[in-house]
Design an enzyme around this catalytic site. Sequence first.
Site, PDB file in Angstrom:
ATOM      1  N   ILE A 177      56.752 -31.736-109.394  1.00  0.00           N
ATOM      2  CA  ILE A 177      57.293 -31.752-108.179  1.00  0.00           C
ATOM      3  C   ILE A 177      56.700 -32.819-107.647  1.00  0.00           C
ATOM      4  CG2 ILE A 177      57.727 -30.525-106.008  1.00  0.00           C
ATOM      5  CD1 ILE A 177      56.847 -28.012-107.378  1.00  0.00           C
ATOM      6  N   GLU A 178      57.412 -33.658-106.664  1.00  0.00           N
ATOM      7  CA  GLU A 178      57.370 -34.889-106.007  1.00  0.00           C
ATOM      8  C   GLU A 178      55.861 -34.750-105.086  1.00  0.00           C
ATOM      9  OE1 GLU A 178      61.211 -33.535-104.183  1.00  0.00           O
ATOM     10  OE2 GLU A 178      60.176 -33.474-106.183  1.00  0.00           O
ATOM     11  N   THR A 179      55.535 -33.563-104.652  1.00  0.00           N
ATOM     12  CA  THR A 179      54.453 -33.412-103.734  1.00  0.00           C
ATOM     13  C   THR A 179      53.183 -33.632-104.815  1.00  0.00           C
ATOM     14  OG1 THR A 179      54.439 -31.152-104.506  1.00  0.00           O
ATOM     15  CG2 THR A 179      55.400 -31.380-102.351  1.00  0.00           C
TER      16      THR A 179
END
Length: 524
Positions: free
Chosen positions: A324-326
Amino acid sequence: MTKFITLKEAAALIPDGATVGVSGFGSFSSPDSIFDSIHNRYIEEGSPKNLTIVSGVAPGNFDPEGSGLSKIKDPGLIGTLIACHLRMSPPIGRAISKNEIAGFSYPLGVYAQLLLALAANRPGVVTRLGLKTFVDPDNDGPAINEKAKAQNKIFVEKIHIGDEEFLLYKTFPIQYAVLRANYADANGNISVENEPVRGEIIELAMAVHNTGGVVIVEVQKIKGKNELDPRNVLLHNKLVDYVVVEDVQENIGLQYHPEFIGHIIEQVKTPSELMPLNARKIIARRAALELKKDDILNLGIGIPESVGAIVDEEEISNLITVSIETGVFGGIPNAGKLFGSSRGPESILRSLDTFAFYDGGGLDYTVLGAAIIDSYGNVNVSKFNGNASGPGGFIDISQNTPAVSFAFSFTAGKQDIRVEDGKLVIVQDGDIFKFKHDVEHVTFSGDYAISTKQKVLYITERCVFELKKSGLTLVEIAPGVDLEKHILSKMEFKPMIAKELKLMDSRIFKDTVMGLKDVLIARK
């Protein structure tokens, strides 16, 4: 030296017209108590007003009365929002869509790099990212409504290095940082040991501190000397001017979730918890069929989130890695208000590091949503039907991943779609078309994808399209679907149709697991 102050004192630090960078990715890392205090001061004094708020995925939990920027939604308090995703706070999203707040929007990975460039006293970020999308100055640029365009600010320029085109995203000053983390010690060192995501906290703090601004951090608790693990201290006290202590956790994203940070291992789902066989599951299953063993997979918000549930059901989480881009790698992604975190993650990096990995082609496959699609394969998710939402990490991810699937329902509006005897039955179809002659905003460029030789699929519950040089091409159709009635008559343009139009895999329409685990093990 770091000072410990009250919430009221923190709110009083921010003057009218200030540019304020805030932490948060949706429900996570949102400085809600400081937002509450800013709201209270505004109601009592009429100040601070006309703020420019700068953020990545602007904090909020989709609740108009909930967390994040919804707490400072009072008319006149925010004058401008510069953010990568604008609608996690519904009142702020509506205000931007109605042209009441000026809205600017960037790709999320570029935002993190811009903060780092500001901290390092660099003029900006040079990248190919965003070429031929709406942020390209040859198209719209990052101003996402008329109020923003009227400010006449040039945030992005087209430049050339040799014969190649690039975009220069220019830095701009940020005077205040308002951040949230778990703990501080008596010296003002800040720990994120229980945070499921890292976001851009350190980049924002450095950018503001190094340019003479003020950094304010809200924490839950103070810990004693030597009680903070230095490996979890993201901000040294030299970066922090003020600390506020307020242990309020009404927002689910601010609560302690041990399964999101590896403190406990979540139990395997029972069969009663599996997804029902509906249109959403059909789309997610078809997207999951594109997976290969050892793939690094990214999932977007909405229907793409459901691919995570398919990974869980098919017991293939050990054969692929969801990212996930987090900054989260591994585990099963959470959906809805908890999007951005995972259950049982293997590692949690900074968002900045993750986007550098993505930009260099580190992902193998991504599944993203789509709102409007045209005959050239362009996709719009950032501004449509009067709603301005921004791209989030969509541009970063979609432009740099070799295999992309857009997963979405074929039409929008009220619909009743079922599966009966292995066939798709459309009892009531949506009355809003998604396949249109033109897209208002280009968030994904089909032309750019052709030039970089990406494999691009457009997956719906009733059919699958593929992007080819000749245009959008229908390649698969669901069993039970009538080509003319259910597909062609529901599009504003006639797509190319493959000579050998295939039926979608029959396993997708059966109420049992697909056996994807064996497929991935056998697939080379």
